[in-house]
Design an enzyme around this catalytic site. Structure first.
Site, PDB file in Angstrom:
ATOM      1  N   TYR A 115       0.862  -1.184   0.000  1.00 16.82           N
ATOM      2  CA  TYR A 115       0.000   0.000   0.000  1.00 16.82           C
ATOM      3  C   TYR A 115       0.896   1.231   0.000  1.00 16.82           C
ATOM      4  O   TYR A 115       1.939   1.241   0.654  1.00 16.82           O
ATOM      5  CB  TYR A 115      -0.878  -0.024   1.261  1.00 16.82           C
ATOM      6  CG  TYR A 115      -2.117   0.817   1.159  1.00 16.82           C
ATOM      7  CD1 TYR A 115      -3.189   0.413   0.367  1.00 16.82           C
ATOM      8  CD2 TYR A 115      -2.223   2.022   1.842  1.00 16.82           C
ATOM      9  CE1 TYR A 115      -4.335   1.188   0.275  1.00 16.82           C
ATOM     10  CE2 TYR A 115      -3.377   2.793   1.756  1.00 16.82           C
ATOM     11  CZ  TYR A 115      -4.422   2.367   0.968  1.00 16.82           C
ATOM     12  OH  TYR A 115      -5.560   3.137   0.877  1.00 16.82           O
ATOM     13  N   VAL A 172     -18.923  -1.345  -0.078  1.00 17.29           N
ATOM     14  CA  VAL A 172     -19.107  -0.166  -0.927  1.00 17.29           C
ATOM     15  C   VAL A 172     -20.292  -0.403  -1.870  1.00 17.29           C
ATOM     16  O   VAL A 172     -21.148   0.470  -2.039  1.00 17.29           O
ATOM     17  CB  VAL A 172     -17.832   0.156  -1.743  1.00 17.29           C
ATOM     18  CG1 VAL A 172     -18.110   1.254  -2.772  1.00 17.29           C
ATOM     19  CG2 VAL A 172     -16.694   0.570  -0.831  1.00 17.29           C
ATOM     20  N   ASP A 229     -20.212 -15.360 -10.059  1.00 17.32           N
ATOM     21  CA  ASP A 229     -20.912 -16.640 -10.050  1.00 17.32           C
ATOM     22  C   ASP A 229     -20.350 -17.447  -8.893  1.00 17.32           C
ATOM     23  O   ASP A 229     -19.141 -17.627  -8.787  1.00 17.32           O
ATOM     24  CB  ASP A 229     -20.625 -17.386 -11.363  1.00 17.32           C
ATOM     25  CG  ASP A 229     -21.294 -16.708 -12.528  1.00 17.32           C
ATOM     26  OD1 ASP A 229     -22.473 -16.984 -12.758  1.00 17.32           O
ATOM     27  OD2 ASP A 229     -20.648 -15.859 -13.176  1.00 17.32           O
TER      28      ASP A 229
END
Lengths: 351, 351
Positions: free
Chosen positions: A70, A172, A193
């Site tokens: 990050y 979200v 799926d």
């Protein structure tokens, strides 16, 4: 009293209780580099507030931070987690507007919420209405605020317009559906799926989703018929990448915009030349961190108060799995996708 | 005279000369479906102008139209070509502001310029300064105007800023270099690896390119060192796709924009999730056709006059290969990349 106090501070500084914390001292696989240890009491300085934590989520960005992938990198060793909410335990000598017992959340998100007691400068604590559920206060910034800003910041949507999103079962995604509906905006939702996709569809429809499709359902010739009575969307949200991103692009109307805010499939986004030239699509990214500077804190807290208001009124809700802090590593494994669960893991601390 | 004229028009309409034309009646491989035939004279109506053509280019969009893969589809059978310039041969009875001998260009581009005599309504003819080179008038719209608009329309560039582009040897690429330089904007240029790339580099540097690299030269670790003293570009242009598009993205600065206007490699554009989220890149497309409506004709002709002015002053120049109309199919083969030549083919008609 006025004469005695300085002496007290000088000789016996106000200290926090010891804190049980999830700590790591090097980057690597989160399940192996994190340890739960007892941290010694720390000094509560004049402007500090010590909070007994109630709830803190495990976000993908927390995991990426531990992995070292990050862009925002904390100094090591550190305590994990950036969002959280709790109750004020004790305050520094200069604190006037917070008192023990107040419900607060970390705002903006800031390192070190995965522990029983957090000491931070007062600028990081946002006081909340007492009847705010702690697990929502602990999770309202990184995910719901992303949904709110993405709906507002890219395309001037009017009531009756539509948006399309993949990863619609994510936190979200659930917020996009509800916040869009509150504005009269229709949503087309794409999910993976997998076993249980019918239940997932029902759940999203109950939140207000107009159309929900699994990826394989979209492998049809007459694609536009899938719109039902929803207009072609002007805006799309992508948190998956790969084929799921291509499906968002396919739904977009001429001149539409796709905003990428995540990459769960760890696959890049592939776009044809003609999508840009002839269909006039725009592709952009959303990075919440740009909103989380202390400079924008007041603006952010207004939005958070708006979202928490919706939550208290029952107009905004989302799936979470509450995990006792003692079972942190099971919750972490679930967040890492190791145990099949897809729900957001939120650590609940015991009093 | 006023009494006689209507009778003349009624009984013997003004007719064009017969026209030798490149015609196709179905879509397919351009070298096999196009035929050169003699078309009979056509009536020149009151508002028509008949032009004896001097020059007309073979653009990639002309080829795509013949192949049937371009969104703008002419009614078949049709004459190929959309850009061109020539000299007025005769005018319809209502035409006052054009006379035989005037130099004109088709503006906006319009079907049927690959023939010796073109008859079109006056709205399609733009009168030019006599000393404008016909091959430049014939090519100034589709490529140089693309370069101009792309520099202007996406990012607010200031003198000293930089842009990066691939396909830099293309006509648009050459124009980008020169138009950017006129505004004090630096250019980083990416070209293909091929025999003669050193000469290509020299040529682009003479036009004003700051840096020119072949794709393979960019396969280095210390990528940013390649910027030399050029700042990180805020804007990039892609007319290739595939790896060449990824290289443009790599050069862009935080928050930069890449505009796609072509796809010469016939490969899609692949973008990482982090380019969108953490680097904040935007990807858009440019489609000149949106500028070429008759509604925007006045605005467009002002820009064309500006560009032709630069050309007459020697400030804008680009590579073309002039091909006699009698050798049309060789020029077409070159445009199809069959004969190794990379230069824009412009048909020169003989008087």
């Amino acid at each position: 009293m006025g004469e005695i106090r300085p002496c007290v501070v000088a000789f016996s500084a106000l200290m926090s209780p010891p804190s049980t914390a999830v700590v790591y001292d090097h980057h690597g696989p989160p399940d192996t580099v994190t340890k739960i240890i007892q941290l010694p009491p720390v000094e509560i300085k004049a402007n500090d507030v010590c909070v007994k934590m109630l709830a803190a989520p495990i976000n993908p960005s927390d995991i990426n931070q531990i992995q070292g992938v990050y862009p925002v990198k904390p100094q090591l060793p550190t305590v994990g987690g950036r969002e959280g909410a709790g109750v004020v335990h004790s305050v520094g000598s200069a604190i006037r507007d917070l008192s023990p017992g107040d419900l607060v959340m970390v705002s903006p998100p800031s390192a070190g919420t995965w522990q029983t007691h957090v000491v931070k400068d007062k600028v990081f604590w946002h006081k909340l209405d007492k009847d705010t559920p702690a697990e929502y206060a602990a999770t309202v910034t990184i995910n719901p605020l992303t949904a709110l800003r993405m709906i507002e910041d890219f395309v001037d949507l009017k009531s009756g317009d539509a948006v399309v999103q993949n990863g619609a079962t994510s936190m979200v995604g659930q917020c996009v559906i509800q916040l869009a509906k509150l504005r009269g905006i229709r949503t087309i939702n794409i999910i993976r799926d997998r076993p249980g996709s019918d239940e997932a569809k029902d759940k999203l429809k109950k939140l207000g989703a107009d159309e929900v499709y699994t990826e394989s359902q979209l492998d049809v010739k007459n694609f536009k018929s899938l719109l039902g009575n929803v207009p072609e969307p002007a805006l799309g949200f992508n948190c998956v990448g790969g084929n799921a991103a291509s499906l968002v692009l396919k739904f977009l109307r001429q001149g539409g915009t796709m905003v990428t805010y995540g990459g769960m499939a760890k696959k890049p986004i592939t776009v044809s030349t003609s999508s840009f030239i002839f269909k006039g699509l725009s592709l952009k990214g959303f990075y919440l961190q740009n909103w989380l500077d202390l400079d924008r804190n007041e603006e952010c807290r207004k939005m958070i108060d708006y979202l928490l208001g919706l939550i208290r009124e029952g107009k905004l809700t989302y799936d979470m799995e509450l995990a006792p802090f003692s079972e942190f590593h099971t919750a972490l494994d679930k967040s890492l996708g190791k145990l099949g669960s897809q729900r957001k893991q939120v650590i609940k601390f015991k009093f």
